[in-house]
Design a protein around this motif. Structure first.
Motif, short mmCIF file in Angstrom:
data_model
loop_
_atom_site.label_atom_id
_atom_site.label_comp_id
_atom_site.label_asym_id
_atom_site.label_seq_id
_atom_site.Cartn_x
_atom_site.Cartn_y
_atom_site.Cartn_z
N MET A 1 26.27 23.29 58.60
CA MET A 1 27.54 23.24 59.32
C MET A 1 27.76 24.55 60.07
O MET A 1 28.17 24.55 61.23
CB MET A 1 28.66 22.97 58.32
CG MET A 1 29.91 22.32 58.82
SD MET A 1 29.77 20.74 59.66
CE MET A 1 30.42 19.63 58.45
N THR A 2 27.45 25.66 59.43
CA THR A 2 27.57 26.98 60.06
C THR A 2 26.53 27.13 61.18
O THR A 2 26.85 27.60 62.27
CB THR A 2 27.40 28.09 59.01
OG1 THR A 2 28.41 27.94 58.01
CG2 THR A 2 27.50 29.47 59.64
N MET A 3 25.30 26.70 60.91
CA MET A 3 24.23 26.84 61.89
C MET A 3 24.54 26.09 63.19
O MET A 3 24.26 26.58 64.28
CB MET A 3 22.91 26.33 61.31
CG MET A 3 21.71 26.55 62.22
SD MET A 3 20.23 25.72 61.62
CE MET A 3 20.43 24.10 62.33
N ILE A 4 25.17 24.91 63.08
CA ILE A 4 25.46 24.12 64.28
C ILE A 4 26.81 24.50 64.91
O ILE A 4 27.22 23.89 65.88
CB ILE A 4 25.39 22.61 64.00
CG1 ILE A 4 26.47 22.14 63.03
CG2 ILE A 4 23.99 22.23 63.51
CD1 ILE A 4 26.53 20.63 62.82
N ASN A 5 27.46 25.49 64.33
CA ASN A 5 28.72 26.01 64.86
C ASN A 5 29.80 24.92 64.93
O ASN A 5 30.54 24.83 65.90
CB ASN A 5 28.50 26.63 66.25
CG ASN A 5 29.58 27.60 66.61
OD1 ASN A 5 30.19 28.22 65.74
ND2 ASN A 5 29.84 27.73 67.90
N LYS A 6 29.90 24.13 63.89
CA LYS A 6 30.84 23.01 63.85
C LYS A 6 32.28 23.47 63.69
O LYS A 6 33.21 22.75 64.07
CB LYS A 6 30.42 22.05 62.72
CG LYS A 6 31.19 20.78 62.65
CD LYS A 6 30.86 19.83 63.77
CE LYS A 6 31.49 18.49 63.41
NZ LYS A 6 31.96 17.72 64.47
N SER B 1 25.82 19.78 54.56
CA SER B 1 25.46 21.10 54.03
C SER B 1 26.29 22.15 54.75
O SER B 1 26.31 22.19 55.98
CB SER B 1 23.96 21.34 54.29
OG SER B 1 23.66 22.72 54.36
N GLU B 2 26.95 23.01 53.99
CA GLU B 2 27.75 24.08 54.60
C GLU B 2 26.85 25.02 55.40
O GLU B 2 27.25 25.53 56.46
CB GLU B 2 28.54 24.85 53.55
CG GLU B 2 29.58 24.04 52.81
CD GLU B 2 30.64 23.37 53.68
OE1 GLU B 2 30.82 23.75 54.86
OE2 GLU B 2 31.30 22.44 53.17
N GLU C 1 33.86 19.62 53.29
CA GLU C 1 35.02 19.15 52.53
C GLU C 1 36.15 18.70 53.45
O GLU C 1 36.83 17.72 53.17
CB GLU C 1 35.51 20.21 51.56
CG GLU C 1 36.70 19.76 50.70
CD GLU C 1 36.51 18.40 50.00
OE1 GLU C 1 37.52 17.65 49.92
OE2 GLU C 1 35.40 18.09 49.53
N GLU C 2 36.36 19.40 54.57
CA GLU C 2 37.37 18.95 55.53
C GLU C 2 37.02 17.56 56.06
O GLU C 2 37.90 16.71 56.21
CB GLU C 2 37.49 19.93 56.71
CG GLU C 2 38.21 21.20 56.38
CD GLU C 2 38.18 22.19 57.53
OE1 GLU C 2 39.25 22.78 57.81
OE2 GLU C 2 37.10 22.39 58.14
N CYS C 3 35.75 17.33 56.32
CA CYS C 3 35.31 16.01 56.78
C CYS C 3 35.55 14.95 55.71
O CYS C 3 36.07 13.86 56.01
CB CYS C 3 33.82 16.05 57.16
SG CYS C 3 33.47 17.05 58.62
N ALA C 4 35.18 15.26 54.48
CA ALA C 4 35.37 14.31 53.38
C ALA C 4 36.85 14.00 53.18
O ALA C 4 37.23 12.84 52.99
CB ALA C 4 34.75 14.87 52.10
N GLU C 5 37.69 15.03 53.24
CA GLU C 5 39.13 14.82 53.06
C GLU C 5 39.71 13.98 54.19
O GLU C 5 40.57 13.12 53.96
CB GLU C 5 39.86 16.16 52.96
CG GLU C 5 41.35 16.04 52.73
CD GLU C 5 41.74 15.24 51.49
OE1 GLU C 5 42.87 14.71 51.45
OE2 GLU C 5 40.93 15.13 50.53
N ALA C 6 39.25 14.17 55.42
CA ALA C 6 39.73 13.36 56.54
C ALA C 6 39.36 11.89 56.35
O ALA C 6 40.17 11.00 56.62
CB ALA C 6 39.15 13.89 57.85
#
Length: 182
Positions: free
Chosen positions: A127-132, A123-124, A137-142
């Motif tokens: 992702m923002t809440m945990i300060n990743k 979840s974006e 999508e970057e993870c999926a593309e990797a």
């Protein structure tokens, strides 16, 4: 002289991570500082594990192996130049935004077998809440790039975040299945 033989070893070629993810305990140890061992030292550690202990597989215990793209490329080149890629395979963990096709191809050439990405959530918003500081999508593309390079892919997910919903958890399972991670 009796020498114990193991089939798995580990090497730490760096420690620390420059990112500030809220869940990471490494920040309490090193802050956001990263320290690196010289490639020659890492190569000697690998050589010792292979030649003295007959290790066939090594796990890089670095928090984030590919922080410095130039460094991971030179490390892979040095592994190949030393001929170690012919005798041992490797696993490593890194961030999705720390890889590209060039790095993944170099890792495959150096006989890396599996790469593990800390995906954490699907979840974006989370992702923002945990300060990743990277996107789903970057993870999926990797993951897709790593699989295309011939690497096996593992991913880590964290469940139980404040405000996390059933839908958020289901999205993690769906993403792992969609990406066909190993």
């Amino acid at each position: 002289e009796y020498i114990q033989r193991y089939d798995l070893g580990w090497v730490g070629s760096s420690y620390g991570c420059p990112f500030d993810c809220v869940f990471c305990s490494q920040r309490a140890i090193t802050g956001v500082r990263v320290s690196y061992s010289k490639n020659a030292k890492v190569i000697n550690q690998i050589r010792t594990l292979v030649e003295r202990y007959n290790v066939k597989h090594i796990w890089f215990a670095d928090d984030n192996l590919s922080i410095k793209k130039k460094r991971i490329l030179s490390l892979c080149d040095d592994i190949v130049a030393a001929g170690l890629h012919e005798n041992v395979s490797f696993d490593a963990q890194t961030r999705a935004d720390g890889v590209n096709e060039e790095i993944l191809t170099a890792m495959k050439r150096a006989n890396f077998r599996t790469i593990s990405f800390g995906i954490e959530v699907a979840s974006e918003r989370l992702m923002t809440m945990i300060n990743k500081s990277e996107t789903v999508e970057e993870c999926a593309e990797a993951v897709r790039m790593a699989k295309a390079a011939g690497l096996q892919v593992a991913g880590t997910f964290i469940f139980g975040w404040p405000t996390e919903t059933d839908e958020d958890r289901r999205a993690c399972f769906d993403l792992a299945l969609e990406l066909d991670m190993d």
